[in-house]
Design a protein around this motif. Structure first.
Motif, PDB file in Angstrom:
ATOM      1  N   GLY A 113     -32.716  -8.936   8.043  1.00 44.62           N
ATOM      2  CA  GLY A 113     -32.139  -9.524   9.256  1.00 44.62           C
ATOM      3  C   GLY A 113     -32.767  -8.852  10.460  1.00 44.62           C
ATOM      4  O   GLY A 113     -33.827  -8.222  10.364  1.00 44.62           O
ATOM      5  N   SER A 114     -32.088  -9.002  11.594  1.00 45.13           N
ATOM      6  CA  SER A 114     -32.582  -8.430  12.848  1.00 45.13           C
ATOM      7  C   SER A 114     -32.905  -6.938  12.754  1.00 45.13           C
ATOM      8  O   SER A 114     -33.927  -6.478  13.266  1.00 45.13           O
ATOM      9  N   THR A 115     -32.020  -6.176  12.100  1.00 41.29           N
ATOM     10  CA  THR A 115     -32.250  -4.732  12.000  1.00 41.29           C
ATOM     11  C   THR A 115     -33.500  -4.457  11.176  1.00 41.29           C
ATOM     12  O   THR A 115     -34.386  -3.700  11.597  1.00 41.29           O
ATOM     13  N   GLU A 121     -35.766  -8.288   0.922  1.00 41.98           N
ATOM     14  CA  GLU A 121     -34.637  -9.116   1.355  1.00 41.98           C
ATOM     15  C   GLU A 121     -34.044  -9.813   0.130  1.00 41.98           C
ATOM     16  O   GLU A 121     -34.762 -10.423  -0.663  1.00 41.98           O
ATOM     17  N   ALA A 122     -32.720  -9.724  -0.011  1.00 43.17           N
ATOM     18  CA  ALA A 122     -32.052 -10.287  -1.190  1.00 43.17           C
ATOM     19  C   ALA A 122     -32.214 -11.801  -1.272  1.00 43.17           C
ATOM     20  O   ALA A 122     -32.342 -12.363  -2.363  1.00 43.17           O
ATOM     21  N   ASN A 123     -32.220 -12.453  -0.115  1.00 37.66           N
ATOM     22  CA  ASN A 123     -32.239 -13.921  -0.095  1.00 37.66           C
ATOM     23  C   ASN A 123     -33.486 -14.405   0.635  1.00 37.66           C
ATOM     24  O   ASN A 123     -34.558 -14.425   0.061  1.00 37.66           O
ATOM     25  N   ALA A 166     -26.315 -12.718   9.057  1.00 39.45           N
ATOM     26  CA  ALA A 166     -25.806 -12.989  10.408  1.00 39.45           C
ATOM     27  C   ALA A 166     -26.927 -13.355  11.374  1.00 39.45           C
ATOM     28  O   ALA A 166     -26.736 -14.158  12.290  1.00 39.45           O
ATOM     29  N   SER A 167     -28.122 -12.796  11.151  1.00 38.66           N
ATOM     30  CA  SER A 167     -29.213 -13.002  12.109  1.00 38.66           C
ATOM     31  C   SER A 167     -29.700 -14.447  12.154  1.00 38.66           C
ATOM     32  O   SER A 167     -30.325 -14.851  13.130  1.00 38.66           O
ATOM     33  N   ASN A 186     -26.018 -16.644  14.030  1.00 37.25           N
ATOM     34  CA  ASN A 186     -25.196 -16.190  15.154  1.00 37.25           C
ATOM     35  C   ASN A 186     -25.269 -17.126  16.361  1.00 37.25           C
ATOM     36  O   ASN A 186     -25.912 -18.166  16.339  1.00 37.25           O
ATOM     37  N   GLY A 187     -24.608 -16.699  17.453  1.00 38.50           N
ATOM     38  CA  GLY A 187     -24.553 -17.529  18.650  1.00 38.50           C
ATOM     39  C   GLY A 187     -25.812 -17.463  19.489  1.00 38.50           C
ATOM     40  O   GLY A 187     -25.964 -18.216  20.449  1.00 38.50           O
ATOM     41  N   GLN A 208     -26.747 -15.175  21.540  1.00 42.92           N
ATOM     42  CA  GLN A 208     -26.533 -14.632  22.883  1.00 42.92           C
ATOM     43  C   GLN A 208     -26.900 -13.145  22.921  1.00 42.92           C
ATOM     44  O   GLN A 208     -26.300 -12.331  22.228  1.00 42.92           O
ATOM     45  N   VAL A 226     -31.875  -5.445  -3.737  1.00 42.65           N
ATOM     46  CA  VAL A 226     -31.935  -4.060  -4.220  1.00 42.65           C
ATOM     47  C   VAL A 226     -30.634  -3.759  -4.947  1.00 42.65           C
ATOM     48  O   VAL A 226     -29.538  -3.986  -4.434  1.00 42.65           O
ATOM     49  N   GLY A 239     -20.354  -7.778  16.267  1.00 47.37           N
ATOM     50  CA  GLY A 239     -20.544  -9.109  16.867  1.00 47.37           C
ATOM     51  C   GLY A 239     -21.504  -9.130  18.042  1.00 47.37           C
ATOM     52  O   GLY A 239     -21.688 -10.164  18.674  1.00 47.37           O
ATOM     53  N   HIS A 240     -22.109  -7.983  18.369  1.00 45.84           N
ATOM     54  CA  HIS A 240     -23.072  -7.937  19.486  1.00 45.84           C
ATOM     55  C   HIS A 240     -24.384  -7.341  18.992  1.00 45.84           C
ATOM     56  O   HIS A 240     -24.921  -6.412  19.581  1.00 45.84           O
ATOM     57  N   GLY A 241     -24.890  -7.908  17.891  1.00 46.65           N
ATOM     58  CA  GLY A 241     -25.958  -7.207  17.195  1.00 46.65           C
ATOM     59  C   GLY A 241     -27.384  -7.599  17.526  1.00 46.65           C
ATOM     60  O   GLY A 241     -28.304  -6.915  17.084  1.00 46.65           O
ATOM     61  N   ILE A 242     -27.575  -8.664  18.291  1.00 41.87           N
ATOM     62  CA  ILE A 242     -28.982  -9.058  18.469  1.00 41.87           C
ATOM     63  C   ILE A 242     -29.710  -7.961  19.247  1.00 41.87           C
ATOM     64  O   ILE A 242     -30.725  -7.433  18.799  1.00 41.87           O
TER      65      ILE A 242
HETATM   66  C1  LIG Z   1     -21.406 -16.460  13.403  1.00 45.10           C
HETATM   67  C2  LIG Z   1     -21.913 -15.223  14.101  1.00 45.10           C
HETATM   68  C3  LIG Z   1     -22.147 -15.250  15.473  1.00 45.10           C
HETATM   69  C4  LIG Z   1     -22.660 -14.128  16.116  1.00 45.10           C
HETATM   70  N1  LIG Z   1     -23.031 -14.239  17.422  1.00 45.10           N
HETATM   71  C5  LIG Z   1     -23.707 -13.228  18.005  1.00 45.10           C
HETATM   72  C6  LIG Z   1     -24.250 -13.392  19.307  1.00 45.10           C
HETATM   73  O1  LIG Z   1     -24.175 -14.452  19.930  1.00 45.10           O
HETATM   74  N2  LIG Z   1     -24.879 -12.322  19.867  1.00 45.10           N
HETATM   75  C7  LIG Z   1     -25.026 -11.134  19.210  1.00 45.10           C
HETATM   76  O2  LIG Z   1     -25.610 -10.196  19.760  1.00 45.10           O
HETATM   77  N3  LIG Z   1     -24.572 -10.973  17.934  1.00 45.10           N
HETATM   78  C8  LIG Z   1     -23.932 -11.993  17.328  1.00 45.10           C
HETATM   79  N4  LIG Z   1     -23.492 -11.858  16.045  1.00 45.10           N
HETATM   80  C9  LIG Z   1     -23.777 -10.584  15.330  1.00 45.10           C
HETATM   81  C10 LIG Z   1     -25.236 -10.509  14.912  1.00 45.10           C
HETATM   82  O3  LIG Z   1     -25.643 -11.704  14.327  1.00 45.10           O
HETATM   83  C11 LIG Z   1     -25.409  -9.350  13.914  1.00 45.10           C
HETATM   84  O4  LIG Z   1     -24.892  -8.169  14.471  1.00 45.10           O
HETATM   85  C12 LIG Z   1     -26.870  -9.110  13.580  1.00 45.10           C
HETATM   86  O5  LIG Z   1     -27.505 -10.312  13.236  1.00 45.10           O
HETATM   87  C13 LIG Z   1     -26.954  -8.101  12.460  1.00 45.10           C
HETATM   88  O6  LIG Z   1     -28.262  -8.067  11.967  1.00 45.10           O
HETATM   89  P1  LIG Z   1     -28.566  -7.246  10.655  1.00 45.10           P
HETATM   90  O7  LIG Z   1     -29.994  -7.380  10.374  1.00 45.10           O
HETATM   91  O8  LIG Z   1     -28.041  -5.873  10.791  1.00 45.10           O
HETATM   92  O9  LIG Z   1     -27.676  -7.954   9.522  1.00 45.10           O
HETATM   93  P2  LIG Z   1     -27.889  -9.407   8.819  1.00 45.10           P
HETATM   94  O10 LIG Z   1     -28.541 -10.369   9.731  1.00 45.10           O
HETATM   95  O11 LIG Z   1     -26.577  -9.782   8.241  1.00 45.10           O
HETATM   96  O12 LIG Z   1     -28.931  -9.096   7.693  1.00 45.10           O
HETATM   97  C14 LIG Z   1     -28.648  -8.331   6.546  1.00 45.10           C
HETATM   98  C15 LIG Z   1     -29.603  -8.807   5.455  1.00 45.10           C
HETATM   99  O13 LIG Z   1     -29.580  -7.870   4.399  1.00 45.10           O
HETATM  100  C16 LIG Z   1     -29.723  -8.577   3.188  1.00 45.10           C
HETATM  101  N5  LIG Z   1     -29.204  -7.739   2.105  1.00 45.10           N
HETATM  102  C17 LIG Z   1     -27.920  -7.366   1.880  1.00 45.10           C
HETATM  103  N6  LIG Z   1     -27.833  -6.612   0.778  1.00 45.10           N
HETATM  104  C18 LIG Z   1     -29.093  -6.487   0.289  1.00 45.10           C
HETATM  105  C19 LIG Z   1     -29.638  -5.846  -0.851  1.00 45.10           C
HETATM  106  N7  LIG Z   1     -28.859  -5.160  -1.691  1.00 45.10           N
HETATM  107  N8  LIG Z   1     -30.976  -5.950  -1.056  1.00 45.10           N
HETATM  108  C20 LIG Z   1     -31.771  -6.621  -0.189  1.00 45.10           C
HETATM  109  N9  LIG Z   1     -31.282  -7.270   0.908  1.00 45.10           N
HETATM  110  C21 LIG Z   1     -29.971  -7.197   1.130  1.00 45.10           C
HETATM  111  C22 LIG Z   1     -28.902  -9.850   3.406  1.00 45.10           C
HETATM  112  O14 LIG Z   1     -29.304 -10.883   2.519  1.00 45.10           O
HETATM  113  C23 LIG Z   1     -29.204 -10.155   4.855  1.00 45.10           C
HETATM  114  O15 LIG Z   1     -30.260 -11.068   5.021  1.00 45.10           O
HETATM  115  C24 LIG Z   1     -22.918 -12.935  15.383  1.00 45.10           C
HETATM  116  C25 LIG Z   1     -22.650 -12.888  14.008  1.00 45.10           C
HETATM  117  C26 LIG Z   1     -22.162 -14.008  13.363  1.00 45.10           C
HETATM  118  C27 LIG Z   1     -21.910 -13.950  11.895  1.00 45.10           C
END
Ligand SMILES: Cc1cc2nc3c(=O)[nH]c(=O)nc-3n(C[C@H](O)[C@H](O)[C@H](O)COP(=O)(O)OP(=O)(O)OC[C@H]3O[C@@H](n4cnc5c(N)ncnc54)[C@H](O)[C@@H]3O)c2cc1C
Length: 455
Positions: free
Chosen positions: A61-63, A82-84, A90-91, A94-95, A97, A236, A393-396
């Protein structure tokens, strides 16, 4: 109407933590507005070998992708698992924003002040809006097509929220935003949005909205172009800790000098250290059918992204093809929202009476990681296994800031990493289900305060 499928992996990755022999069936992207309008269908191969690398990142995802770009740009050999699919979590749901930048900024600044005194202000000044800068620069450098637009309104849902919103303008100006932020009174807000709601709002010209899946896919492509090996459909299952840790999937493994855990609310790895820190909340989101230029101009002529001042808020914006994307109905208990379109329609129609009866083409949910005091969870579970998650919820923007801090730490610049990893987060000695129920109770309390408080 397409109802995106919030399928099994929260549960599966939980199972995986319990038994590394259990297999997790990878999923494709869910069916939502973002996947229907994505720039590319990724097909990075599943991991089928044993690889040795500098850094292995778990989660695309984003991180994860942002950390991959940062590290690849600095010359590290990086493998991303990436698992999927990239942006599946969430990335890609999301919205879109990109606002306020750093989740939990007030709590962070308070703790930093206690530790380092007046220097805290300088650090917050540098970091608070830094996510915007990273994203905008990266979009430009790698020519990522993600419908990036500027302009946001943070609206006062109740008169009791006006003071806090107005003081946020001062803080933003102190952080260097100058005349990019301004207060709009009730009449001015109603000139910008065809809604009967709100008592005013903070206009922020610096905030961004964008197609978050295309941003994530574009960043992954950038990392790949810099030599990062990406393996999708490669969950993983376990981590062997040690001087050179190894992460294992069902069909391969990666040994590295360092591991970055970036699975956020979707992973259950390293629970011996991470349990009780981040809780899953389910957020709903939808996209209407295209409204056409004229109706889009009528309801939101400047195409602002908007969210309101409630703790459990609604958030919306127009997409590049003039749909209204409208989110809300957050379920902090971590339980499914059910029929998202039906749940969100009343709020959408209350916000924009011109859209009563509008067709909803896509509706979906996603899982965000909530930290009780909203300070992103950044740290190490062992000497060389790092994590960044929980942006409430503010993760981008926050994920991009955390990814840069992680990359700095791996390059030997530990200043921000040490400061952040030592901040106090509230850890509950409970599992995700009970923790989410407690978070839901707290949110319900704030929600009720809005209903009984002054309007
Ligand atoms: C509906 C919704 C609306 C939102 N709106 C906003 C917004 O407008 N603005 C904002 O700033 N934030 C928003 N957020 C929050 C934001 O989307 C998240 O904080 C951010 O995307 C987190 O990114 P991430 O990479 O940490 O996690 P994710 O995007 O959730 O990515 C995690 C990834 O890890 C993978 N994974 C998990 N376990 C494993 C494993 N064991 N092995 C390999 N891969 C694995 C998953 O498949 C997934 O793809 C929203 C969230 C949601 C759900």
């Amino acid at each position: 109407m397409h109802q995106g499928d919030e399928s099994h992996p929260v549960v599966d990755s939980h199972l995986i933590a319990k038994t590394s022999t259990q297999r997790m069936k990878p999923s494709e992207h869910i069916d939502n507005y973002y996947t229907a309008t994505r720039n590319e269908h990724t097909a990075y191969p599943a991991l089928q070998a044993h690889i040795r690398t500098d850094v292995v990142i778990v989660g695309g995802g984003s991180t994860g992708v942002s950390a991959a770009v940062e590290l690849a740009e600095r010359g590290f050999a990086v493998v991303l698992l990436e698992a999927n699919r990239i942006g599946w979590g969430a990335s890609g749901r999301n919205g879109g924003q990109v606002t306020g930048s750093l989740s939990g900024d007030a709590a962070i600044e308070k703790q930093l002040r206690q530790r380092i005194g007046s220097d805290a202000a300088g650090i917050m000044h540098t970091l608070r809006w830094h996510g915007h800068e990273i994203i905008a620069n990266r979009v430009q450098r790698y020519a990522i097509k993600c419908d990036l637009r500027r302009g946001h309104l943070h609206t006062a849902y109740s008169t009791s929220d006006i003071d806090a919103l107005q003081s946020s303008i001062l803080r933003a100006q102190e952080a260097g935003l100058g005349d990019q932020v301004a207060w709009l009174d009730r009449t001015q807000v109603h000139q910008k949005l065809a809604t009967p709601l709100y008592y005013g709002g903070v206009y922020n010209r610096y905030n961004i909205h964008l197609h978050s899946l295309n941003l994530c896919l574009g960043e992954a492509a950038a990392a790949h172009s810099l030599g990062c090996l990406i393996h999708e459909q490669s969950p993983v299952l376990s981590i062997d800790y040690g001087d050179t840790p190894t992460v294992r999937t069902a069909t391969g493994s990666v040994t590295a000098n360092a591991v970055v855990l970036a699975g956020n609310a979707y992973h259950r790895l390293a629970q011996h250290r991470l349990r009780g820190l981040v809780f899953p909340a389910i957020l709903g989101n939808l996209a209407t059918a295209p409204l056409g230029q004229s109706l889009a101009n009528q309801i939101n002529p400047d195409n602002f992204a908007v969210y309101d001042s409630r703790m459990v808020l609604d958030y919306y914006r127009l997409t590049a093809d003039n749909r209204l994307m409208f989110g809300g109905g957050t379920n902090y208990s971590g339980r499914d929202i059910g029929n998202v379109a039906k749940t969100l329609r009343p709020a959408l129609e209350k916000t924009f009476p011109d859209l009563i009866g509008v067709d909803i083409e896509y509706a979906w949910t996603g899982t965000a990681g909530i930290v009780i005091n909203r300070i992103p969870a950044l740290g190490r579970v062992s000497d060389n296994v790092y994590y960044a998650q929980g942006y409430s919820g503010h993760g981008i923007a926050s994920s991009h800031i955390m990814a840069e801090i992680l990359a700095d730490a791996l390059t030997g610049t530990l200043e921000h990493f040490d400061l952040f990893s030592h901040l106090k987060r509230i850890r509950l000695p409970v599992g995700p289900r009970t923790g989410s129920a407690l978070v839901a109770l707290a949110m319900q309390y704030h929600h009720l305060k809005h209903w009984v408080g002054p309007r």
